[in-house]
Motif scaffolding. Structure first.
Motif, short mmCIF file in Angstrom:
data_model
loop_
_atom_site.label_atom_id
_atom_site.label_comp_id
_atom_site.label_asym_id
_atom_site.label_seq_id
_atom_site.Cartn_x
_atom_site.Cartn_y
_atom_site.Cartn_z
N PHE A 68 0.77 4.02 -3.04
CA PHE A 68 0.00 5.20 -2.61
C PHE A 68 0.02 6.27 -3.70
N GLY A 69 -1.16 6.72 -4.10
CA GLY A 69 -1.27 7.76 -5.12
C GLY A 69 -1.33 7.24 -6.54
N ALA A 70 -1.10 5.96 -6.74
CA ALA A 70 -1.20 5.38 -8.09
C ALA A 70 -2.66 5.00 -8.33
N VAL A 71 -3.37 5.84 -9.06
CA VAL A 71 -4.81 5.67 -9.22
C VAL A 71 -5.14 4.75 -10.39
N THR A 72 -4.53 5.00 -11.53
CA THR A 72 -4.85 4.22 -12.72
C THR A 72 -3.97 2.98 -12.81
N LYS A 73 -4.35 2.07 -13.69
CA LYS A 73 -3.54 0.86 -13.92
C LYS A 73 -2.16 1.23 -14.47
N GLN A 104 0.83 -1.21 0.00
CA GLN A 104 0.00 0.00 0.00
C GLN A 104 0.86 1.26 0.00
N ASP A 155 -0.48 4.01 -13.76
CA ASP A 155 0.29 4.49 -12.60
C ASP A 155 0.84 3.31 -11.80
N GLN A 156 0.00 2.30 -11.59
CA GLN A 156 0.41 1.13 -10.82
C GLN A 156 1.49 0.34 -11.57
#
Length: 199
Positions: free
Chosen positions: A102-107, A98, A109-110
Motif C-alpha cells: 500500500f502506497g508503493a506507487v513506482t517500481k 496489498q 517503491d515496490q
C-alpha cells in the motif's frame, strides 16, 4: 476556557496513539547471551510473510488438480485442498500483499518493500525493561548471523513486534533461511521462539 484546557490535556494522549512503532536497530555484532527462561514472558503467535515480485496464485500448476486415487465405492478422491478453502487462502494472501505494498506507487517503491516480514506477538506478565531481538541467516551469507532489536521500557501485557528484511538487504543477500526471536531482560534470554532450520 474549559474547552481549551480539555484540548491541551488530550494532546499528549493523541500523540501517543499517533506515534509509529519503534524501528528496529541493526546490530553490528551479534553477541551470544546466557539463557534464563522465565514463565513471566512468552511468545504467543508468529506471522511470517515473504513478499516477492511474482504474484501468488497466477502460476497454477497442473498437479494442483490431479486426482490422487479412489475412495470407497470407486469414487474419485483428491488430496488437493477443496476449492473453497483454496479461495479463502488465496484471498488472505492477496490481502497481505496489498497491505504490504500500500502506497508503493513506482517500481522502485515496490522493490524497497520486497523481502521477509516477521510479526511476533508476545506477552509479559510483569513490568520489565525488555529487548526483543531477531537473529537470522540469509541465503547468500550462509552461516553468518545478523540481528535486529527493539527495546521496550517498562513493558507489560500483550505486545506485537515487527521486523523486516527488505529492499537491498533482501536482493543482495537473499531470503531469510533460518531465524530465532528472543525476549531479553538484563542481558539474559527469558523467552525464545525459532524456525525449525535454526540450530
Amino acid at each position: 476556557m474549559r474547552l481549551l484546557i480539555a484540548l491541551v490535556a488530550l494532546i499528549p494522549i493523541a500523540s501517543g496513539f499517533g506515534r509509529s512503532a519503534d524501528q528496529p536497530r541493526l546490530l553490528d555484532r551479534v553477541v551470544p547471551l546466557p539463557t534464563a527462561l522465565s514463565d513471566d514472558f512468552q511468545f504467543r503467535k508468529t506471522k511470517l510473510y515473504l513478499l516477492t515480485e511474482s504474484v501468488p496464485g497466477q502460476e497454477k500448476s497442473s498437479t494442483d488438480e490431479t486426482v490422487k486415487g479412489t475412495g470407497k465405492g470407486g469414487k474419485l478422491s483428491s488430496t488437493a485442498p477443496s476449492t473453497k478453502s483454496t479461495t479463502v487462502q488465496e484471498a488472505s494472501i492477496r490481502f497481505e500483499r496489498q497491505y504490504r505494498l500500500f502506497g508503493a506507487v513506482t517500481k522502485l517503491d515496490q522493490r524497497e518493500r520486497m523481502g521477509n516480514y516477521f510479526d511476533f506477538f508476545w506477552k509479559a506478565r510483569r513490568p520489565a525493561d525488555l529487548t526483543v531481538r531477531l537473529e537470522y541467516r540469509q541465503e547468500k551469507l550462509h552461516a553468518h548471523v545478523q540481528a535486529q532489536e527493539i527495546s521496550y521500557p517498562n513493558a507489560r501485557g500483550s505486545q506485537k513486534t515487527e521486523f523486516k528484511v527488505v529492499g537491498d538487504d533482501y536482493f543482495d543477500d537473499g531470503r531469510v533461511t533460518a531465524w530465532r526471536c528472543l525476549i531479553v531482560e538484563n542481558g539474559r534470554i527469558v523467552a525464545e521462539t525459532r524456525s525449525y532450520m535454526w540450530e
